[in-house]
Motif scaffolding. Structure first.
Motif, PDB file in Angstrom:
ATOM      1  N   ASP A  79       0.828  -1.201   0.000  1.00 57.10           N
ATOM      2  CA  ASP A  79       0.000   0.000   0.000  1.00 57.10           C
ATOM      3  C   ASP A  79       0.866   1.256   0.000  1.00 57.10           C
ATOM      4  O   ASP A  79       0.601   2.211  -0.747  1.00 57.10           O
ATOM      5  N   GLU A  80       1.911   1.280   0.819  1.00 57.15           N
ATOM      6  CA  GLU A  80       2.802   2.443   0.879  1.00 57.15           C
ATOM      7  C   GLU A  80       3.540   2.650  -0.444  1.00 57.15           C
ATOM      8  O   GLU A  80       3.831   3.790  -0.826  1.00 57.15           O
ATOM      9  N   LEU A  81       3.838   1.554  -1.144  1.00 60.98           N
ATOM     10  CA  LEU A  81       4.519   1.656  -2.433  1.00 60.98           C
ATOM     11  C   LEU A  81       3.554   2.002  -3.562  1.00 60.98           C
ATOM     12  O   LEU A  81       3.984   2.249  -4.693  1.00 60.98           O
ATOM     13  N   GLY A  82       2.257   2.015  -3.256  1.00 62.25           N
ATOM     14  CA  GLY A  82       1.268   2.357  -4.263  1.00 62.25           C
ATOM     15  C   GLY A  82       1.092   1.301  -5.333  1.00 62.25           C
ATOM     16  O   GLY A  82       0.768   1.628  -6.487  1.00 62.25           O
ATOM     17  N   LEU A  83       1.284   0.037  -4.951  1.00 64.24           N
ATOM     18  CA  LEU A  83       1.209  -1.044  -5.934  1.00 64.24           C
ATOM     19  C   LEU A  83      -0.234  -1.390  -6.287  1.00 64.24           C
ATOM     20  O   LEU A  83      -1.105  -1.454  -5.412  1.00 64.24           O
ATOM     21  N   ALA A  84      -0.462  -1.640  -7.562  1.00 69.03           N
ATOM     22  CA  ALA A  84      -1.752  -2.143  -8.005  1.00 69.03           C
ATOM     23  C   ALA A  84      -1.887  -3.594  -7.564  1.00 69.03           C
ATOM     24  O   ALA A  84      -0.882  -4.294  -7.317  1.00 69.03           O
ATOM     25  N   ALA A  85      -3.118  -4.068  -7.461  1.00 66.29           N
ATOM     26  CA  ALA A  85      -3.360  -5.449  -7.023  1.00 66.29           C
ATOM     27  C   ALA A  85      -2.606  -6.454  -7.881  1.00 66.29           C
ATOM     28  O   ALA A  85      -2.103  -7.468  -7.382  1.00 66.29           O
ATOM     29  N   ALA A  86      -2.498  -6.179  -9.176  1.00 67.46           N
ATOM     30  CA  ALA A  86      -1.824  -7.112 -10.084  1.00 67.46           C
ATOM     31  C   ALA A  86      -0.330  -7.193  -9.828  1.00 67.46           C
ATOM     32  O   ALA A  86       0.325  -8.155 -10.255  1.00 67.46           O
TER      33      ALA A  86
END
Length: 312
Positions: A79-86
């Motif tokens: 979440d902190e890295l802003g990653l998409a679910a994929a």
């Protein structure tokens, strides 16, 4: 560490006691990756229950028997890295040993595929938090709690600072059974790190150590743990040895080690309810017995993020 063991402890200790991640990226020479910024994914999280976050709401993912939380440290890091679910896969599983990285693991509710199968040539970030089940730390705590209860019942009702009825079972005539288990686990971990490199050659990989479970000083931890003072010291020392092994094997593989112990000192299972990272035998917050609560998972996530920033 293994949550299914805890249910057995509840039955075995009906008197009220309860049972109680690596960075090598690779460049052409096979050493640490020298990227200009922390990787943004794809990110794969591997590990045992200290990674999965059993009983911390909300539980998510399949199989359900792995007891993963959507607030465990991998989810918070993603979440902190802003990653998409994929770009984020959490395949950690309660009860996992190092061998479960390369083979499927049966749980009380479904089968978790070999964790390493989640890796690919596209993977850029890997965290691994594992090793506690290889040395049987959960069962070790359980046996020490039982030994302490028996010793307490047969004695004067008070512990002396030197009382250590459990440690005497594991250290005898110069042989330390738990240390031998740690050495064996280290050999297995080295093999697993080599396989991670083969499957994800461009990934930065971080081995995440265990947070403080017990205090460093001799204490019976009051009603929270029910351990003799000397056994608190014994178990604390074995966790320190386990973390030292994880660091050594990570560095030998060209990996990075994430120290979660130092920021968690004074926040162990015997500390104040409103500051501790690890719950005691009978949890007061939503978490498994002698496992990180949501505060602990957040603290571990912060340690991982600091490591990413430091090596970006």
């Amino acid at each position: 560490m293994k949550t299914s063991v805890q249910a057995g402890v509840v039955g075995a200790l009906a008197c009220g006691t309860l049972l109680a991640a690596l960075a090598f990226g690779r460049h052409d020479g096979g050493g640490l990756a020298d990227d200009a910024a922390p990787p943004k994914g794809p990110y794969v999280a591997l590990g045992d229950s200290y990674t999965a976050g059993p009983r911390i709401p909300d539980q998510t993912g399949k199989p359900a028997g792995c007891d993963r939380s959507d607030r465990n440290y991998p989810a918070l890091v993603a979440d902190e890295l802003g990653l998409a679910a994929a770009d984020f896969r959490d395949v950690s599983c309660s009860g996992a040993t190092i061998s479960d990285l390369s083979t499927s693991q049966s749980t009380d509710d479904g089968v978790n595929p070999a964790q390493l199968s989640a890796l690919s040539a596209d993977t850029r970030l890997v965290t691994i938090g594992i090793g506690g089940n290889d040395i049987g730390f959960a069962s070790l705590v359980r046996e020490c709690v039982t030994a302490g209860a028996i010793y307490h019942a047969m004695g004067s009702g008070k512990y002396l600072p030197e009382d250590a009825p459990c440690s005497r079972r594991y250290v005898s005539q110069g042989t330390d059974e738990v240390q031998e288990r740690i050495t064996t686990a280290g050999e297995r971990l080295s093999g697993a790190l080599s396989e991670v490199r083969n499957r994800a050659p461009k990934a930065q990989v971080y081995v995440v150590g265990y947070p403080a479970i017990l205090p460093s000083e001799e204490t019976d931890c009051g009603r929270e743990m029910g351990l003799a003072p000397g056994d608190v010291t014994f178990l604390h020392a074995r966790e320190q040895q386990l973390n030292a092994m994880l660091r050594k094997r990570a560095e030998a593989a060209g990996a990075r080690y994430v120290d979660t112990y130092t920021p968690s000192e004074g926040r162990d299972a015997c500390s104040a309810e409103d500051t501790r990272w690890v719950e005691p035998l009978i949890p007061r917050s939503p978490a498994a017995s002698v496992h990180p609560n949501e505060r602990g998972e957040r603290g571990m996530a912060d340690a991982v993020l600091r490591a990413l920033d430091a090596h970006g």
